[in-house]
Design a protein around this motif. Sequence first.
Motif, mmCIF file in Angstrom:
data_model
loop_
_atom_site.group_PDB
_atom_site.id
_atom_site.type_symbol
_atom_site.label_atom_id
_atom_site.label_comp_id
_atom_site.label_asym_id
_atom_site.label_seq_id
_atom_site.Cartn_x
_atom_site.Cartn_y
_atom_site.Cartn_z
ATOM 1 N N VAL A 3 0.832 -1.197 0.000
ATOM 2 C CA VAL A 3 0.000 0.000 0.000
ATOM 3 C C VAL A 3 0.870 1.251 0.000
ATOM 4 C CG1 VAL A 3 -1.643 1.328 1.368
ATOM 5 C CG2 VAL A 3 -1.985 -1.107 1.054
ATOM 6 N N GLN A 4 1.951 1.254 0.751
ATOM 7 C CA GLN A 4 2.810 2.419 0.818
ATOM 8 C C GLN A 4 3.459 2.715 -0.526
ATOM 9 O OE1 GLN A 4 5.551 1.582 3.938
ATOM 10 N NE2 GLN A 4 4.104 2.070 5.556
ATOM 11 N N ALA A 5 3.716 1.746 -1.315
ATOM 12 C CA ALA A 5 4.375 1.942 -2.592
ATOM 13 C C ALA A 5 3.424 2.484 -3.653
ATOM 14 C CB ALA A 5 4.994 0.643 -3.075
ATOM 15 N N LEU A 6 2.118 2.459 -3.410
ATOM 16 C CA LEU A 6 1.151 2.858 -4.420
ATOM 17 C C LEU A 6 0.606 4.266 -4.217
ATOM 18 C CD1 LEU A 6 -0.835 -0.480 -4.715
ATOM 19 C CD2 LEU A 6 0.952 0.379 -6.214
ATOM 20 N N ILE A 7 1.206 5.075 -3.361
ATOM 21 C CA ILE A 7 0.722 6.436 -3.113
ATOM 22 C C ILE A 7 1.784 7.433 -3.574
ATOM 23 C CG2 ILE A 7 0.058 8.083 -1.333
ATOM 24 C CD1 ILE A 7 -1.081 5.764 0.241
ATOM 25 N N CYS A 8 1.353 8.389 -4.410
ATOM 26 C CA CYS A 8 2.267 9.410 -4.937
ATOM 27 C C CYS A 8 1.846 10.788 -4.440
ATOM 28 C CB CYS A 8 2.254 9.388 -6.461
ATOM 29 S SG CYS A 8 2.857 7.857 -7.162
ATOM 30 N N LYS A 9 2.840 11.608 -4.116
ATOM 31 C CA LYS A 9 2.629 12.967 -3.601
ATOM 32 C C LYS A 9 2.794 13.969 -4.742
ATOM 33 C CE LYS A 9 5.127 16.100 -0.541
ATOM 34 N NZ LYS A 9 6.228 16.176 0.421
ATOM 35 N N ARG A 10 1.862 14.948 -4.808
ATOM 36 C CA ARG A 10 1.947 15.998 -5.818
ATOM 37 C C ARG A 10 1.388 17.288 -5.223
ATOM 38 N NH1 ARG A 10 -1.807 14.908 -10.521
ATOM 39 N NH2 ARG A 10 -3.236 16.160 -9.317
ATOM 40 N N ARG A 11 2.040 18.398 -5.510
ATOM 41 C CA ARG A 11 1.537 19.687 -5.040
ATOM 42 C C ARG A 11 0.212 19.984 -5.723
ATOM 43 N NH1 ARG A 11 4.702 25.455 -5.211
ATOM 44 N NH2 ARG A 11 2.938 26.670 -4.510
ATOM 45 N N SER A 12 -0.726 20.518 -4.971
ATOM 46 C CA SER A 12 -2.057 20.811 -5.488
ATOM 47 C C SER A 12 -1.986 21.790 -6.644
ATOM 48 C CB SER A 12 -2.933 21.398 -4.376
ATOM 49 O OG SER A 12 -4.169 21.821 -4.901
ATOM 50 N N PRO B 244 -0.138 29.672 0.040
ATOM 51 C CA PRO B 244 0.454 28.859 1.120
ATOM 52 C C PRO B 244 -0.606 28.466 2.152
ATOM 53 C CG PRO B 244 1.782 30.799 0.695
ATOM 54 C CD PRO B 244 0.516 30.968 -0.080
ATOM 55 N N CYS B 245 -0.376 27.389 2.846
ATOM 56 C CA CYS B 245 -1.296 26.945 3.901
ATOM 57 C C CYS B 245 -1.170 27.860 5.108
ATOM 58 C CB CYS B 245 -0.973 25.522 4.332
ATOM 59 S SG CYS B 245 -1.436 24.266 3.149
ATOM 60 N N ASN C 241 -9.666 18.566 2.691
ATOM 61 C CA ASN C 241 -10.979 18.665 2.050
ATOM 62 C C ASN C 241 -10.861 19.161 0.612
ATOM 63 O OD1 ASN C 241 -12.353 17.749 4.305
ATOM 64 N ND2 ASN C 241 -12.674 19.805 5.116
ATOM 65 N N HIS C 242 -9.975 20.106 0.391
ATOM 66 C CA HIS C 242 -9.767 20.642 -0.948
ATOM 67 C C HIS C 242 -9.236 19.562 -1.895
ATOM 68 C CE1 HIS C 242 -8.802 23.705 -3.953
ATOM 69 N NE2 HIS C 242 -7.703 23.003 -4.171
ATOM 70 N N CYS C 243 -8.240 18.814 -1.448
ATOM 71 C CA CYS C 243 -7.668 17.763 -2.299
ATOM 72 C C CYS C 243 -8.689 16.680 -2.618
ATOM 73 C CB CYS C 243 -6.454 17.132 -1.619
ATOM 74 S SG CYS C 243 -4.989 18.168 -1.663
ATOM 75 N N ILE C 244 -9.462 16.287 -1.632
ATOM 76 C CA ILE C 244 -10.439 15.219 -1.847
ATOM 77 C C ILE C 244 -11.575 15.694 -2.745
ATOM 78 C CG2 ILE C 244 -12.168 13.792 -0.691
ATOM 79 C CD1 ILE C 244 -10.208 13.641 1.694
ATOM 80 N N ASN C 245 -12.116 16.881 -2.493
ATOM 81 C CA ASN C 245 -13.284 17.348 -3.227
ATOM 82 C C ASN C 245 -12.961 17.943 -4.596
ATOM 83 O OD1 ASN C 245 -14.970 16.602 -1.077
ATOM 84 N ND2 ASN C 245 -14.626 18.553 -0.052
ATOM 85 N N LYS C 246 -11.871 18.672 -4.712
ATOM 86 C CA LYS C 246 -11.550 19.360 -5.968
ATOM 87 C C LYS C 246 -10.669 18.540 -6.900
ATOM 88 C CE LYS C 246 -13.386 23.337 -4.730
ATOM 89 N NZ LYS C 246 -14.513 23.972 -5.358
ATOM 90 N N GLU C 247 -9.737 17.787 -6.337
ATOM 91 C CA GLU C 247 -8.776 17.071 -7.180
ATOM 92 C C GLU C 247 -8.922 15.550 -7.109
ATOM 93 O OE1 GLU C 247 -4.791 18.522 -6.982
ATOM 94 O OE2 GLU C 247 -5.441 20.551 -6.487
ATOM 95 N N HIS C 248 -9.910 15.085 -6.360
ATOM 96 C CA HIS C 248 -10.211 13.652 -6.241
ATOM 97 C C HIS C 248 -9.005 12.845 -5.761
ATOM 98 C CE1 HIS C 248 -13.946 14.706 -8.152
ATOM 99 N NE2 HIS C 248 -13.280 15.216 -9.175
ATOM 100 N N ALA C 249 -8.302 13.386 -4.786
ATOM 101 C CA ALA C 249 -7.144 12.712 -4.204
ATOM 102 C C ALA C 249 -7.596 11.817 -3.054
ATOM 103 C CB ALA C 249 -6.150 13.740 -3.693
ATOM 104 N N GLU D 113 7.799 28.013 3.145
ATOM 105 C CA GLU D 113 6.350 28.144 3.208
ATOM 106 C C GLU D 113 5.692 26.776 3.090
ATOM 107 O OE1 GLU D 113 5.127 32.371 1.439
ATOM 108 O OE2 GLU D 113 5.924 30.977 -0.048
ATOM 109 N N LEU D 114 4.510 26.670 3.707
ATOM 110 C CA LEU D 114 3.756 25.429 3.645
ATOM 111 C C LEU D 114 2.775 25.478 2.482
ATOM 112 C CD1 LEU D 114 2.968 25.002 7.443
ATOM 113 C CD2 LEU D 114 4.702 23.823 6.106
ATOM 114 N N TYR D 115 2.747 24.419 1.698
ATOM 115 C CA TYR D 115 1.839 24.334 0.568
ATOM 116 C C TYR D 115 0.983 23.089 0.692
ATOM 117 C CZ TYR D 115 4.483 28.045 -1.649
ATOM 118 O OH TYR D 115 5.073 29.238 -1.916
ATOM 119 N N CYS D 116 -0.143 23.091 0.015
ATOM 120 C CA CYS D 116 -1.057 21.968 0.046
ATOM 121 C C CYS D 116 -0.586 20.894 -0.946
ATOM 122 C CB CYS D 116 -2.464 22.454 -0.314
ATOM 123 S SG CYS D 116 -3.715 21.187 -0.209
ATOM 124 N N PHE D 117 -0.307 19.708 -0.428
ATOM 125 C CA PHE D 117 0.087 18.580 -1.249
ATOM 126 C C PHE D 117 -1.003 17.532 -1.209
ATOM 127 C CE2 PHE D 117 4.192 20.513 -0.645
ATOM 128 C CZ PHE D 117 4.856 20.244 -1.841
#
Length: 83
Positions: free
Chosen positions: A27-36, A42-43, A53-61, A74-78
Amino acid sequence: MTSSARKFYAIFLFLSFALLLFSTLEVQALICKRRSITWHRPCPARDNVKCENHCINKEHALIGSCQPNDDSFELYCFCYFGC
């Protein structure tokens, strides 16, 4: 008779633990990180709830989190997606 039952129980526990370990590693090998791509600021103060909530609802992450960017402090939404 109880000795064979204990051996069976020990083998069963070992195989169950091994199966759990291998399924977790997969499971850990199948998750990829990408900046929104739709969160353009910045967060604020590590606000993970809004980012998630933004990633799940807007980008279907699968999940989202405020993380520091590689080139700044700076902190960004990933967003985290299935690879």
